[in-house]
Motif scaffolding. Sequence first.
Motif, PDB file in Angstrom:
ATOM      1  N   ASN A  75       3.340  -7.791 -12.633  1.00  0.00           N
ATOM      2  CA  ASN A  75       2.781  -6.631 -11.939  1.00  0.00           C
ATOM      3  C   ASN A  75       3.168  -6.601 -10.474  1.00  0.00           C
ATOM      4  OD1 ASN A  75       1.254  -6.227 -14.341  1.00  0.00           O
ATOM      5  ND2 ASN A  75      -0.308  -7.630 -13.562  1.00  0.00           N
TER       6      ASN A  75
ATOM      7  N   PHE B   3       2.782  -3.898  -6.858  1.00  0.00           N
ATOM      8  CA  PHE B   3       2.006  -2.784  -6.335  1.00  0.00           C
ATOM      9  C   PHE B   3       2.498  -2.399  -4.936  1.00  0.00           C
ATOM     10  CE2 PHE B   3      -1.403  -3.487  -9.444  1.00  0.00           C
ATOM     11  CZ  PHE B   3      -1.220  -4.819  -9.752  1.00  0.00           C
TER      12      PHE B   3
ATOM     13  N   TYR C 121       0.811  -0.365  -1.632  1.00  0.00           N
ATOM     14  CA  TYR C 121      -0.350   0.241  -1.000  1.00  0.00           C
ATOM     15  C   TYR C 121       0.039   0.736   0.388  1.00  0.00           C
ATOM     16  CZ  TYR C 121      -3.225  -2.605  -4.236  1.00  0.00           C
ATOM     17  OH  TYR C 121      -3.805  -3.184  -5.339  1.00  0.00           O
TER      18      TYR C 121
ATOM     19  N   LEU D 244      -3.754   2.759  -3.224  1.00  0.00           N
ATOM     20  CA  LEU D 244      -2.650   2.444  -4.120  1.00  0.00           C
ATOM     21  C   LEU D 244      -1.711   3.632  -4.261  1.00  0.00           C
ATOM     22  CD1 LEU D 244      -1.473   0.352  -6.113  1.00  0.00           C
ATOM     23  CD2 LEU D 244      -2.915   1.391  -7.877  1.00  0.00           C
TER      24      LEU D 244
ATOM     25  N   PHE E 222       2.313   1.508  -8.928  1.00  0.00           N
ATOM     26  CA  PHE E 222       2.395   0.150  -9.415  1.00  0.00           C
ATOM     27  C   PHE E 222       3.299   0.084 -10.638  1.00  0.00           C
ATOM     28  CE2 PHE E 222      -0.884   0.475 -12.839  1.00  0.00           C
ATOM     29  CZ  PHE E 222      -1.476   1.676 -12.472  1.00  0.00           C
TER      30      PHE E 222
ATOM     31  N   TYR F  80       4.115  -2.402 -14.203  1.00  0.00           N
ATOM     32  CA  TYR F  80       3.719  -3.501 -15.084  1.00  0.00           C
ATOM     33  C   TYR F  80       4.912  -4.298 -15.588  1.00  0.00           C
ATOM     34  CZ  TYR F  80      -0.930  -1.429 -15.592  1.00  0.00           C
ATOM     35  OH  TYR F  80      -2.181  -0.926 -15.371  1.00  0.00           O
TER      36      TYR F  80
ATOM     37  N   GLY G 228      -0.337   5.661  -8.630  1.00  0.00           N
ATOM     38  CA  GLY G 228      -1.640   5.218  -8.156  1.00  0.00           C
ATOM     39  C   GLY G 228      -2.464   6.404  -7.707  1.00  0.00           C
TER      40      GLY G 228
ATOM     41  N   GLN H 241      -4.291 -10.668  -6.617  1.00  0.00           N
ATOM     42  CA  GLN H 241      -3.079 -10.063  -6.074  1.00  0.00           C
ATOM     43  C   GLN H 241      -2.626 -10.848  -4.844  1.00  0.00           C
ATOM     44  OE1 GLN H 241      -3.119  -5.810  -5.676  1.00  0.00           O
ATOM     45  NE2 GLN H 241      -3.855  -5.508  -7.761  1.00  0.00           N
TER      46      GLN H 241
ATOM     47  N   LYS I 187      -5.255  -3.058 -12.212  1.00  0.00           N
ATOM     48  CA  LYS I 187      -5.344  -2.288 -10.978  1.00  0.00           C
ATOM     49  C   LYS I 187      -6.640  -2.640 -10.271  1.00  0.00           C
ATOM     50  CE  LYS I 187      -6.160   2.281 -10.676  1.00  0.00           C
ATOM     51  NZ  LYS I 187      -5.977   3.750 -10.713  1.00  0.00           N
TER      52      LYS I 187
ATOM     53  N   THR J 241      -9.246  -1.620  -7.009  1.00  0.00           N
ATOM     54  CA  THR J 241      -9.602  -0.625  -6.011  1.00  0.00           C
ATOM     55  C   THR J 241     -10.325  -1.348  -4.889  1.00  0.00           C
ATOM     56  OG1 THR J 241      -9.816   1.067  -7.721  1.00  0.00           O
ATOM     57  CG2 THR J 241     -10.818   1.531  -5.581  1.00  0.00           C
TER      58      THR J 241
END
Lengths: 114, 112
Positions: A31, A33, A35, A45, A48, A50, A58, A103, B99, B101
């Motif tokens: 994964n 990402f 941001y 976000l 992203f 996978y 996002g 993360q 994911k 938040t």
Amino acid sequence: DVKVTQSSRYLVKRTGEKVFLECVQDMDHENMFWYRQDPGLGLRLIYFSYDVKMKEKGDIPEGYSVSREKKERFSLILESASTNQTSMYLCASSSPPASTDTQYFGPGTRLTVL
Amino acid sequence: SQKIEQNSEALNIQEGKTATLTCNYTNYSPAYLQWYRQDPGRGPVFLLLIRENEKEKRKERLKVTFDTTLKQSLFHITASQPADSATYLCALAAGGGNKLTFGTGTQLKVEL
């Protein structure tokens, strides 16, 4: 130690330019990402991924696209930079399973669009 | 709509005291909650994860609680030190997803 690197710490671009932000991780994480972080708004976000060649939107994908051709690399593209895209951009990676979805973040790229 | 709230005002405490930071959420059913630390100009760093079926988690001077009835997590730093000064972010994830938040974070300042 997990390492996530981003191509630039600081970047200044002009309105309308195409901007590439690169992120590389060395832990074989599935994964990745992207941001952006703005004062008072926190981390939001953008996109992203996978897996290689897979991407998902996002919360704020408008004005951005991404590319993941190799597992370790995830690129964020601003097709035509605008001043409201001035922000701190943070890349992160993580590995399933979801129960330990920590993360790992890169140092960030502070982008200024003039 | 889904919302994560952290106190936007900075928390100033004296060295040696316990700092308590709050994370409240609405319209979520998180499977787990994480806390991160972020220093100025740097990316967040993971601190602790707590699952929905856990009430409390500890790691050295850090303690996290998770109350799914109150929809709240508390993050405690005992015997705080000036080096603990940073912004602390909470992050929620639903089960089965990858994911997170994030909340907007609370800045902690530990003074001598």
